[in-house]
Scaffold this motif. Structure first.
Motif, short mmCIF file in Angstrom:
data_model
loop_
_atom_site.label_atom_id
_atom_site.label_comp_id
_atom_site.label_asym_id
_atom_site.label_seq_id
_atom_site.Cartn_x
_atom_site.Cartn_y
_atom_site.Cartn_z
N ARG A 22 0.84 -1.20 0.00
CA ARG A 22 0.00 0.00 0.00
C ARG A 22 0.88 1.25 0.00
O ARG A 22 1.89 1.30 0.71
N LEU A 23 0.50 2.24 -0.78
CA LEU A 23 1.30 3.46 -0.84
C LEU A 23 1.15 4.25 0.45
O LEU A 23 0.04 4.37 0.98
N PRO A 26 0.14 10.68 0.87
CA PRO A 26 0.85 11.61 -0.02
C PRO A 26 1.85 12.54 0.68
O PRO A 26 2.97 12.71 0.15
N GLU A 83 -0.79 14.33 -3.86
CA GLU A 83 -2.23 14.19 -3.61
C GLU A 83 -2.96 13.97 -4.94
O GLU A 83 -3.83 13.11 -5.04
N LEU A 86 -3.33 10.51 -6.76
CA LEU A 86 -4.30 9.48 -6.36
C LEU A 86 -5.50 9.54 -7.30
O LEU A 86 -5.91 10.63 -7.71
N PRO A 87 -6.08 8.38 -7.63
CA PRO A 87 -7.17 8.41 -8.61
C PRO A 87 -8.43 9.13 -8.10
O PRO A 87 -9.23 9.58 -8.89
N ARG A 152 4.31 8.14 -10.61
CA ARG A 152 3.83 7.07 -11.49
C ARG A 152 3.34 5.86 -10.68
O ARG A 152 2.55 5.07 -11.16
N ARG A 153 3.85 5.73 -9.46
CA ARG A 153 3.46 4.57 -8.64
C ARG A 153 2.00 4.65 -8.24
O ARG A 153 1.39 3.65 -7.91
N ALA A 154 1.46 5.88 -8.20
CA ALA A 154 0.03 6.01 -7.93
C ALA A 154 -0.67 5.90 -9.30
O ALA A 154 -0.14 5.28 -10.20
N CYS A 155 -1.84 6.47 -9.43
CA CYS A 155 -2.55 6.33 -10.70
C CYS A 155 -3.30 7.62 -10.98
O CYS A 155 -4.51 7.69 -10.77
N LEU A 157 -5.51 10.37 -12.39
CA LEU A 157 -6.54 10.45 -13.44
C LEU A 157 -6.59 11.85 -14.03
O LEU A 157 -7.35 12.11 -14.95
N SER A 216 1.92 4.42 -18.50
CA SER A 216 1.99 3.48 -17.38
C SER A 216 0.61 3.19 -16.81
O SER A 216 0.46 2.47 -15.85
N HIS A 217 -0.41 3.79 -17.44
CA HIS A 217 -1.72 3.75 -16.81
C HIS A 217 -2.20 2.35 -16.43
O HIS A 217 -2.68 2.12 -15.35
N PRO A 221 1.28 -2.30 -11.26
CA PRO A 221 1.92 -1.42 -10.29
C PRO A 221 3.15 -2.07 -9.68
O PRO A 221 3.22 -3.28 -9.55
N GLN B 72 -3.10 -0.27 -5.30
CA GLN B 72 -2.15 0.01 -4.21
C GLN B 72 -2.40 1.38 -3.58
O GLN B 72 -1.82 1.70 -2.55
N THR B 73 -3.25 2.20 -4.20
CA THR B 73 -3.51 3.54 -3.65
C THR B 73 -4.69 3.53 -2.69
O THR B 73 -4.94 4.53 -2.02
#
Lengths: 222, 194
Positions: A22-23, A26, A83, A86-87, A152-155, A157, A216-217, A221, B72-73
């Motif tokens: 888990r990340l 932020p 922040e 995050l998606p 990039r490790r998050a996602c 949008l 990377s979308h 992960p 993972q987020t």
């Protein structure tokens, strides 16, 4: 259970599932990036004439404010970028660096006025201004690469916005570190040069980062 | 980040958050159940945002892939349903923008379409096409299974690389390599039969 047109995709995604770490929140991730910036600052300080830096700061209090502003912009924009990555982030995070940016630009602008009031101040000439741009852009390359890799490790949008705010954090950090090797007082030309350098870095991050995140979308992960 | 008051979280939401936490730890069964559970929710959210029913499946697919990429987020202490809602709304808006851009370039004119003469129309073309199709099918049948799978997924079913990778459980690179080899082999086979 009725067959869903997404059965194959769901089975494929489940089969592809790997445990993920888990990340962290932020601000904590932003702290990691700021730590790397601080390490670079310490390394650069070894080569800088710190007595001259303190002397310049002591002579012109508005330079302190400008440095405080650029540092605050780097910190706040860094947090905002993590922040936004995050998606489910709110777009409003993009406003977080505004107070720092206002202080930064305001104090730098005030420095320009003082240069007119005190004619003996050393104003950067064109060659020296070019060095400023080169310094900011060159330092921005590794800082951007590190930040984009971390984001990039998050996602995100909002890939473009996230990358642009990340670019602002990078440019502000580079401009802060520039003060270690910047023996000139603020002047209108210098301010314009800095604004151009910051705009270049933000734009480059916006374009490059958007692509990095889009590419990377749907990658697995890390 | 969207937060939810624990008091207002219902049992369904708590179950989904727990399933997502299990998925983060690698529990495939929990993950599959969660994704299946998400499908009607995503469809409902897309409908509320204004996505036409015939494009609902596109949003569902996009959101499922986003969940997978962003798993993972997710913080299990928060509401999964609220997290999903925001992602589904954003993906729906993205799709509506895409549709808007397409429709700005195209216009609906069924009569003009029907009345447009097809200058290349040839009564024998159907027969020729059937022959070509048979030859391609025969050549396809001789390919190794992985190469055939790549052609079927990426070319015949027009799946994206990501989709095909998820469905076939192969990496994108492997799919690309297999497709490249398959196309080369097919070209050779078809040239020989001409």
């Amino acid at each position: 259970m009725t067959a869903s047109p997404h059965d194959a995709l769901i089975r494929g995604l489940a089969a592809d599932l790997q445990p993920v770490r888990r990340l962290p929140p932020p601000p904590l991730r932003a702290l990691g990036w700021l730590g790397a910036v601080a390490a670079i600052a310490v390394a650069l300080a070894v080569f800088a004439d710190m007595h001259a830096v303190w002397g310049r700061m002591a002579a012109a209090p508005d330079m302190w404010l400008a440095v405080l502003g650029s540092t605050a912009t780097a910190v706040l924009a860094g947090i905002a970028a993590f922040e936004l990555s995050l998606p489910d982030a709110r777009r409003a995070w993009a406003w977080l660096p505004l107070p720092g940016a206002v202080l930064w630009v305001g104090a730098s602008g005030f420095g320009c006025l003082r240069a007119w009031v005190l004619p003996e101040t050393h104003v950067a000439v064109l060659d020296e201004s070019r060095d400023c741009i080169l310094f900011i852009v060159a330092l921005s390359v590794p800082l951007s690469a590190l930040l984009l890799m971390m984001l990039r490790r998050a996602c995100p949008l909002y890939p473009g916005l996230t990358a642009a705010i990340g670019g602002l954090a990078v440019a502000a950090a580079a401009a802060t570190l520039l003060n270690l090797f910047h023996p000139y007082d603020a002047a209108a030309t210098d301010l314009v040069v800095h604004i151009v350098a910051v705009a270049l870095v933000v734009l480059a991050n916006r374009m490059l980062g958007g692509r990095v995140f889009a590419a990377s979308h749907f990658a697995t992960p890390m | 980040m969207i937060t939810a008051d624990p008091q207002t979280r219902n049992t369904d939401d708590l179950r989904r958050s727990a399933q997502m936490a299990a998925a983060q730890a690698g529990d495939r069964a929990a993950y599959e159940a969660l994704l299946r559970d998400c499908v009607p929710l995503i469809r409902a959210i897309a409908g509320r945002v204004g996505v036409p029913p015939d494009r609902g499946d596109d949003v569902v697919q996009d959101v499922l892939l986003t969940i997978h990429r962003a798993r993972q987020t997710f913080d299990p202490g928060r509401s999964f349903t609220a997290w999903l809602r925001v992602i589904a709304e954003r993906r729906s808006i993205d799709l509506l923008r895409q549709v808007g851009r397409h429709s700005a370039r195209e216009f609906h004119a069924p009569l003009a379409f029907e009345a447009y003469p097809d200058e290349g129309a040839d009564p024998t073309r159907g027969v020729e096409q059937a022959e070509v199709s048979d030859r391609v099918n025969d050549a396809l049948a001789t390919l190794p299974p992985r190469q055939r799978e790549a052609v079927e997924a990426l070319v015949l079913q027009e799946q994206s690389l990501t989709e095909a990778a998820a469905v076939t459980r192969r990496t994108k690179v492997a799919l690309k390599v297999n497709l490249h080899r398959a196309l080369k082999a097919l070209r050779g086979k078809l040239q020989r039969t001409e």
